[in-house]
Design an enzyme around this catalytic site. Sequence first.
Site, PDB file in Angstrom:
ATOM      1  N   GLY A  51       0.338  -1.228  -0.126  1.00 46.59           N
ATOM      2  CA  GLY A  51      -0.656  -0.154  -0.129  1.00 46.59           C
ATOM      3  C   GLY A  51       1.007   1.197   0.223  1.00 46.59           C
ATOM      4  N   ALA A  52       1.829   1.870  -1.042  1.00 47.72           N
ATOM      5  CA  ALA A  52       2.532   2.005  -0.995  1.00 47.72           C
ATOM      6  C   ALA A  52       2.204   3.313  -1.985  1.00 47.72           C
ATOM      7  CB  ALA A  52       4.299   2.235  -1.249  1.00 47.72           C
ATOM      8  N   ASN A  53       1.323   3.043  -1.960  1.00 47.90           N
ATOM      9  CA  ASN A  53       1.006   4.481  -3.278  1.00 47.90           C
ATOM     10  C   ASN A  53       0.112   5.910  -2.316  1.00 47.90           C
ATOM     11  OD1 ASN A  53      -0.945   2.066  -3.401  1.00 47.90           O
ATOM     12  ND2 ASN A  53      -2.281   4.381  -4.322  1.00 47.90           N
ATOM     13  N   THR A  54      -0.070   5.963  -1.196  1.00 46.30           N
ATOM     14  CA  THR A  54      -1.321   6.503  -0.195  1.00 46.30           C
ATOM     15  C   THR A  54      -0.305   6.096   0.593  1.00 46.30           C
ATOM     16  OG1 THR A  54      -3.127   7.919  -0.722  1.00 46.30           O
ATOM     17  CG2 THR A  54      -3.057   5.437  -0.657  1.00 46.30           C
ATOM     18  N   GLY A  55      -1.764   7.604   1.629  1.00 49.39           N
ATOM     19  CA  GLY A  55      -1.477   7.784   3.050  1.00 49.39           C
ATOM     20  C   GLY A  55      -0.080   7.167   3.558  1.00 49.39           C
ATOM     21  N   ILE A  56      -0.345   6.581   5.039  1.00 44.79           N
ATOM     22  CA  ILE A  56       1.408   5.519   5.366  1.00 44.79           C
ATOM     23  C   ILE A  56       2.484   5.383   4.923  1.00 44.79           C
ATOM     24  CG2 ILE A  56       1.910   4.671   7.408  1.00 44.79           C
ATOM     25  CD1 ILE A  56      -1.239   5.068   8.695  1.00 44.79           C
ATOM     26  N   GLY A  57       1.899   4.176   3.783  1.00 39.42           N
ATOM     27  CA  GLY A  57       2.697   3.405   3.209  1.00 39.42           C
ATOM     28  C   GLY A  57       3.042   4.709   2.210  1.00 39.42           C
ATOM     29  N   SER A 182      -4.017  -1.496  15.028  1.00 38.95           N
ATOM     30  CA  SER A 182      -4.545  -0.261  15.578  1.00 38.95           C
ATOM     31  C   SER A 182      -4.968  -0.635  16.720  1.00 38.95           C
ATOM     32  CB  SER A 182      -6.025  -0.638  14.359  1.00 38.95           C
ATOM     33  OG  SER A 182      -6.507   0.084  15.387  1.00 38.95           O
ATOM     34  N   TYR A 208     -12.869  -5.960  11.621  1.00 39.12           N
ATOM     35  CA  TYR A 208     -11.853  -5.016  11.323  1.00 39.12           C
ATOM     36  C   TYR A 208     -10.809  -5.055  12.674  1.00 39.12           C
ATOM     37  CZ  TYR A 208      -8.235  -1.166  11.120  1.00 39.12           C
ATOM     38  OH  TYR A 208      -7.507  -0.757  11.150  1.00 39.12           O
TER      39      TYR A 208
END
Length: 330
Positions: A51-57, A182, A208
């Site tokens: 998930g490196a394309n947005t947000g925390i990643g 989380s 979740y």
Amino acid sequence: MEDTDESTSLIIYILYVAIFGGLLTVLRHYFKGAQFNEKVTAKDKVAVITGANTGIGLEIARELNLRKAKVYMLCRDEKRALDGKATLVRMGCDPTRLIIEQCDLANFESIRNAANAILKAEKSIDILVNNAGVMFYPKYEKTIDGHEMHWQSNHLGPFLLTELLLPALKASPSARIANLSSMLHLQSDRIDVSKIDEKKEFGLLKPYFRSKLANVMHARALTQRLRKEGTHNVIINSCHPGAVNTELNRHFFLANLFKTVGKPFMWFFTKTPRDGAQTPLYLSLSKKVDGISGKYFSDCAIKSENVLALDENACEDLYNYSLETCGLQK
């Protein structure tokens, strides 16, 4: 006399504004959380981030690249991955050390393909950040592999990726694995793997909660296995990145309202993605984490996890189930 009264009122007004402004600054600093400021290089290290394309990643990828690491960006959508890479380059990153691999955590075959591509290119891996996941998925849905969407995307997918990359992680002089969990894992009930994929177990947040508890248990169980086999150069920890304003909430039915009406409040009371990246970066690089494994962190410090995660037999059972479910023979 009147001029004196006006001057006094103005001074009091300015004083009140200054005090109020100071309080807001302190509060905003509190909500930002701990910051990772250690002068640690990542030169010649190989990092893998989901998930490196947005947000925390994206922010983790940015910081590791700026610290001279080669970063593999594992993303579900290749176009969005390219957009994310372009964003990172505009932020000063070296594009030659940003490598995109398509990887859908809700598809075991996709995970295997991505892992195989990385293992062909790299003899060792120094950092693995299991960042990507889903939350508030709006309906009960099974993946192509037959598992509830939260469960595979948040636990089974990252578990399989970790296992496949483990030989390369063991080949590193000092490897770090960070599972993004989380604080909501504290709300989870006991995980019953015999029912985990059933529709009657589905709810707005329960899937979740359970998947995030599994992230913590995974770190504990893998630590025990590594130590029993005599492997001490690989450490794995889990963490709560904080209440971060990212796309993780995109499936929430009030998401659009928060983006408009609640935007100022979200900005003030939540972390930015860069703030949320601080604890995962701490676990990936900090010398203070040397030798610490199987723990749960928040704001760059060890915190207490759900007591259910302290049950070593339950952690081991979950690990064995995950091996079998992911088609791994050990």
